[in-house]
Design a protein around this motif. Structure first.
Motif, PDB file in Angstrom:
ATOM      1  N   PHE A  58      -3.975  -1.525   0.144  1.00  0.00           N
ATOM      2  CA  PHE A  58      -2.551  -1.703   0.725  1.00  0.00           C
ATOM      3  C   PHE A  58      -2.336  -2.781   0.639  1.00  0.00           C
ATOM      4  N   SER A 116       9.837  -0.284   0.307  1.00  0.00           N
ATOM      5  CA  SER A 116       8.786  -0.043   0.769  1.00  0.00           C
ATOM      6  C   SER A 116       8.077   1.743   0.737  1.00  0.00           C
ATOM      7  N   SER A 126      -5.741  -2.043  11.339  1.00  0.00           N
ATOM      8  CA  SER A 126      -4.353  -2.369  11.879  1.00  0.00           C
ATOM      9  C   SER A 126      -3.939  -3.798  11.894  1.00  0.00           C
ATOM     10  N   GLN A 171       1.000  -2.192   3.481  1.00  0.00           N
ATOM     11  CA  GLN A 171       1.965  -1.747   2.829  1.00  0.00           C
ATOM     12  C   GLN A 171       0.961  -1.299   1.701  1.00  0.00           C
ATOM     13  N   GLN A 172       0.738   0.421   1.721  1.00  0.00           N
ATOM     14  CA  GLN A 172      -0.238   1.626   0.524  1.00  0.00           C
ATOM     15  C   GLN A 172       1.337   0.954  -0.164  1.00  0.00           C
ATOM     16  N   ARG A 175      -3.674  10.260   9.847  1.00  0.00           N
ATOM     17  CA  ARG A 175      -2.106   8.749  10.038  1.00  0.00           C
ATOM     18  C   ARG A 175      -1.934   9.448   8.191  1.00  0.00           C
ATOM     19  N   TYR A 176      -2.747   8.787   7.618  1.00  0.00           N
ATOM     20  CA  TYR A 176      -2.788   9.094   6.680  1.00  0.00           C
ATOM     21  C   TYR A 176      -3.421  10.000   5.421  1.00  0.00           C
ATOM     22  N   ARG A 179       3.710   4.191   5.085  1.00  0.00           N
ATOM     23  CA  ARG A 179       2.172   4.958   5.197  1.00  0.00           C
ATOM     24  C   ARG A 179       2.302   6.174   4.753  1.00  0.00           C
TER      25      ARG A 179
END
Length: 337
Positions: A83, A136, A14, A87-88, A71-72, A139
């Motif tokens: 990123f 956007s 992060s 933002q991805q 998470r991803y 995530r």
């Protein structure tokens, strides 16, 4: 230039994402043959002086950092995620060094040329493939609009004086925004009518088959009707208000048929749903209901206002891809113009 930074905690990742313009992350497993093969290539790519001050590289052991991998939505390393400003913007599955290098170069060039930052709801952005987006990305998910099978698209009750169904999935920004005028820029006198409008009433029925089985998280819907000083002007098209989604249909639905079939999800939009800068609404879906999706029907049953027509400029599908489908089994109904 040093090699990739080893990520050992969610907090470390992060911090990296919040402090660096462009970050490339390699999700890997120690035992995976493809991961082992691509590792030295990734190390070499990360060490190139051209990226100094522009791009940072990191790597995550997907087994040791299961929380980050979950998470991803990392399920099959090697997976590379790019990123921009936290933002991805791109997700590359598999060991494809050329695709990875090209995606990084493209984004680095974009950042150096515009010097801008992106990320908020109202910032138009580009995916790894360069497609325009009106909002956007959530995530962990990517723009999977390129998985739409344009040969099988079908749109009911569209006015033929405007763009065809494929217009909705163009990768360029809507002409109303490209002219730098925002909402209301496009008028009926424009030569390029790169949007669709309903015909005899406000309803539209869009059938979207996919070339892969998808997990659909969000649909980005862009609508840029012109403004008018006359509040009673029913000639001005409306933005969509009531939207019904039907999953995994073999073909498009008729309007009467749709009224008799329970929707997978129904969404109600209002003025606050639309970003005034890009004219885009984010339709956040009940994710558990949109797993293993091979087609969607999007039914706009009502527009927001007193007009007689509804306008849509772009549709973007956000989620994750699965296995490729056998396209010969798709049933195509109607005109795909």
């Amino acid at each position: 230039m040093s090699g990739p930074e080893q990520i050992s905690s969610p907090a470390q990742l992060s911090t990296l994402l919040s402090s660096t313009r462009i970050v490339v992350v390699n999700f890997y497993n120690e035992w995976n043959t493809a991961c082992k093969a691509i590792a030295p290539v990734y190390e070499q790519l990360a060490s190139q002086p051209a990226w100094l001050g522009v791009v940072k590289f990191a790597k995550v052991n997907a087994e040791q950092q299961a929380q980050i991998a979950q998470r991803y939505s990392i399920t099959n390393p090697p997976t590379f995620m790019i990123f921009k400003n936290g933002q991805q913007v791109s997700k590359i599955n598999g060991a494809n060094p050329q695709q990875l290098s090209d995606a990084i170069k493209r984004l680095a060039t974009e950042v150096e040329s515009d010097g801008s930052s992106s990320g908020g709801f109202g910032e138009a952005s580009s995916s790894g493939g360069g497609a325009w987006q009106g909002a956007s990305l959530p995530r962990g998910y990517t723009d999977v609009t390129d998985q739409v099978d344009v040969r099988g698209l079908d749109l009911l009750n569209a006015d033929s004086d405007f763009g065809g169904v494929r217009t909705l999935f163009e990768t360029t920004a809507p002409s109303a925004l490209a002219a730098g005028k925002g909402k209301g820029a496009a008028t009926e006198s424009e030569s390029k009518k790169d949007w669709i409008e309903s015909d005899v009433d406000e309803q539209l029925m869009l059938y979207m088959p996919f070339t892969s089985t998808l997990k659909v998280h969000t649909i980005q819907l862009t609508s840029l009707p012109p403004t008018s000083d006359d509040d009673d002007d029913d000639e001005i098209p409306m933005r969509p208000k009531t939207i019904h989604l039907y999953s995994n249909r073999q073909h498009n639905l008729g309007f009467d048929e749709a009224e008799d079939i329970p929707a997978t999800q129904t969404l109600e939009l209002d003025a606050s749903s639309w970003d005034e800068k890009t004219g885009t609404a984010k339709l956040e879906l009940r994710f558990v209901k949109f797993q293993n999706i091979h087609s969607l029907v999007l039914f706009i049953s009502a527009g927001d206002g007193d007009g007689e027509k509804t306008r849509v400029d772009r549709v973007r599908i956000i989620g994750d891809t699965g296995e490729k489908r056998e396209m010969g089994k798709l049933e195509k109904i109607g005109d795909d113009s």
